[in-house]
Design a protein around this motif. Structure first.
Motif, mmCIF file in Angstrom:
data_model
loop_
_atom_site.group_PDB
_atom_site.id
_atom_site.type_symbol
_atom_site.label_atom_id
_atom_site.label_comp_id
_atom_site.label_asym_id
_atom_site.label_seq_id
_atom_site.Cartn_x
_atom_site.Cartn_y
_atom_site.Cartn_z
ATOM 1 N N ARG A 173 11.643 6.667 -8.358
ATOM 2 C CA ARG A 173 12.973 6.968 -7.825
ATOM 3 C C ARG A 173 13.031 6.910 -6.308
ATOM 4 N N GLY A 174 11.886 6.708 -5.663
ATOM 5 C CA GLY A 174 11.866 6.562 -4.216
ATOM 6 C C GLY A 174 11.438 7.798 -3.455
ATOM 7 N N LYS A 175 11.010 8.844 -4.140
ATOM 8 C CA LYS A 175 10.575 10.060 -3.456
ATOM 9 C C LYS A 175 9.117 9.916 -3.034
ATOM 10 N N ILE A 176 8.775 10.540 -1.920
ATOM 11 C CA ILE A 176 7.396 10.513 -1.427
ATOM 12 C C ILE A 176 6.569 11.505 -2.239
ATOM 13 N N LEU A 177 5.418 11.047 -2.737
ATOM 14 C CA LEU A 177 4.552 11.908 -3.533
ATOM 15 C C LEU A 177 3.942 13.006 -2.666
ATOM 16 N N PRO A 178 3.846 14.226 -3.186
ATOM 17 C CA PRO A 178 3.213 15.293 -2.421
ATOM 18 C C PRO A 178 1.701 15.107 -2.349
ATOM 19 N N ARG A 179 1.109 15.838 -1.471
ATOM 20 C CA ARG A 179 -0.317 15.726 -1.204
ATOM 21 C C ARG A 179 -1.165 16.074 -2.424
ATOM 22 N N ARG A 180 -0.750 17.056 -3.182
ATOM 23 C CA ARG A 180 -1.544 17.478 -4.342
ATOM 24 C C ARG A 180 -1.551 16.420 -5.438
ATOM 25 N N VAL A 181 -0.549 15.546 -5.459
ATOM 26 C CA VAL A 181 -0.483 14.479 -6.456
ATOM 27 C C VAL A 181 -1.168 13.218 -5.943
ATOM 28 N N ARG B 266 0.834 -1.206 0.000
ATOM 29 C CA ARG B 266 0.000 0.000 0.000
ATOM 30 C C ARG B 266 0.870 1.257 0.000
ATOM 31 N N LEU B 267 1.978 1.243 0.713
ATOM 32 C CA LEU B 267 2.827 2.429 0.795
ATOM 33 C C LEU B 267 3.566 2.709 -0.509
ATOM 34 N N LYS B 268 3.790 1.686 -1.323
ATOM 35 C CA LYS B 268 4.496 1.894 -2.591
ATOM 36 C C LYS B 268 3.686 2.746 -3.559
ATOM 37 N N CYS C 52 -5.619 13.719 2.258
ATOM 38 C CA CYS C 52 -5.846 14.914 3.069
ATOM 39 C C CYS C 52 -4.578 15.159 3.899
ATOM 40 N N ALA C 53 -4.496 16.306 4.525
ATOM 41 C CA ALA C 53 -3.280 16.689 5.242
ATOM 42 C C ALA C 53 -2.968 15.738 6.394
ATOM 43 N N ILE C 54 -3.990 15.325 7.114
ATOM 44 C CA ILE C 54 -3.786 14.447 8.269
ATOM 45 C C ILE C 54 -3.220 13.103 7.819
ATOM 46 N N HIS C 55 -3.833 12.525 6.801
ATOM 47 C CA HIS C 55 -3.386 11.214 6.344
ATOM 48 C C HIS C 55 -2.065 11.288 5.574
ATOM 49 N N GLN C 56 -1.788 12.409 4.932
ATOM 50 C CA GLN C 56 -0.504 12.555 4.243
ATOM 51 C C GLN C 56 0.643 12.554 5.257
ATOM 52 N N ARG C 57 0.437 13.198 6.402
ATOM 53 C CA ARG C 57 1.467 13.172 7.450
ATOM 54 C C ARG C 57 1.684 11.752 7.967
ATOM 55 N N ASP C 58 0.584 11.026 8.154
ATOM 56 C CA ASP C 58 0.689 9.643 8.626
ATOM 57 C C ASP C 58 1.394 8.755 7.606
ATOM 58 N N VAL C 59 1.053 8.916 6.335
ATOM 59 C CA VAL C 59 1.686 8.123 5.280
ATOM 60 C C VAL C 59 3.179 8.404 5.231
ATOM 61 N N THR C 60 3.550 9.671 5.336
ATOM 62 C CA THR C 60 4.972 10.045 5.312
ATOM 63 C C THR C 60 5.725 9.417 6.465
ATOM 64 N N GLU D 1 4.934 6.708 8.155
ATOM 65 C CA GLU D 1 4.988 5.255 8.004
ATOM 66 C C GLU D 1 5.981 4.845 6.923
ATOM 67 N N ILE D 2 6.113 5.632 5.867
ATOM 68 C CA ILE D 2 7.126 5.347 4.844
ATOM 69 C C ILE D 2 8.514 5.477 5.447
ATOM 70 N N LYS D 3 8.717 6.507 6.259
ATOM 71 C CA LYS D 3 10.023 6.693 6.890
ATOM 72 C C LYS D 3 10.336 5.571 7.865
ATOM 73 N N LYS D 4 9.335 5.101 8.612
ATOM 74 C CA LYS D 4 9.542 3.953 9.509
ATOM 75 C C LYS D 4 9.908 2.708 8.716
ATOM 76 N N SER D 5 9.201 2.498 7.616
ATOM 77 C CA SER D 5 9.436 1.331 6.783
ATOM 78 C C SER D 5 10.840 1.360 6.181
ATOM 79 N N ARG D 6 11.304 2.529 5.821
ATOM 80 C CA ARG D 6 12.673 2.656 5.309
ATOM 81 C C ARG D 6 13.697 2.386 6.403
ATOM 82 N N HIS D 7 13.414 2.860 7.596
ATOM 83 C CA HIS D 7 14.346 2.681 8.712
ATOM 84 C C HIS D 7 14.518 1.202 9.069
#
Length: 77
Positions: A40-48, A32-34, A52-60, A62-68
């Motif tokens: 290239r591995g960059k996180i997509l911005p909210r407008r793309v 789901r996170l992919k 919503c802002a709340i879920h975009q922060r959560d997705v970001t 969780e992606i960072k946790k998954s990378r770690h």
């Protein structure tokens, strides 16, 4: 010339996490996170991504946790 200056208004994207209340954001769910990273591995911005802002922060986060934890790559070579 007038037609060339008009801006196109597309359909507003709906946050999939707001639309589906059962959808959870988890760092272990890499499939789901992919959807929210580029080739290239960059996180997509909210407008793309359409989140919503709340879920975009959560997705970001969780992606960072998954990378770690090395479930997802930082960059794709």
């Amino acid at each position: 010339m007038i037609n060339a200056r008009r801006k196109r208004k597309g359909r507003k994207k709906i946050c999939i996490f707001c639309a589906d209340k059962n959808a959870k954001i988890n760092y272990k769910d890499t499939h789901r996170l992919k959807k929210f990273i580029t080739e290239r591995g960059k996180i997509l911005p909210r407008r793309v991504s359409g989140n919503c802002a709340i879920h975009q922060r959560d997705v970001t986060q969780e992606i960072k946790k998954s990378r770690h934890v090395a479930l997802m790559p930082y960059s794709i070579d």
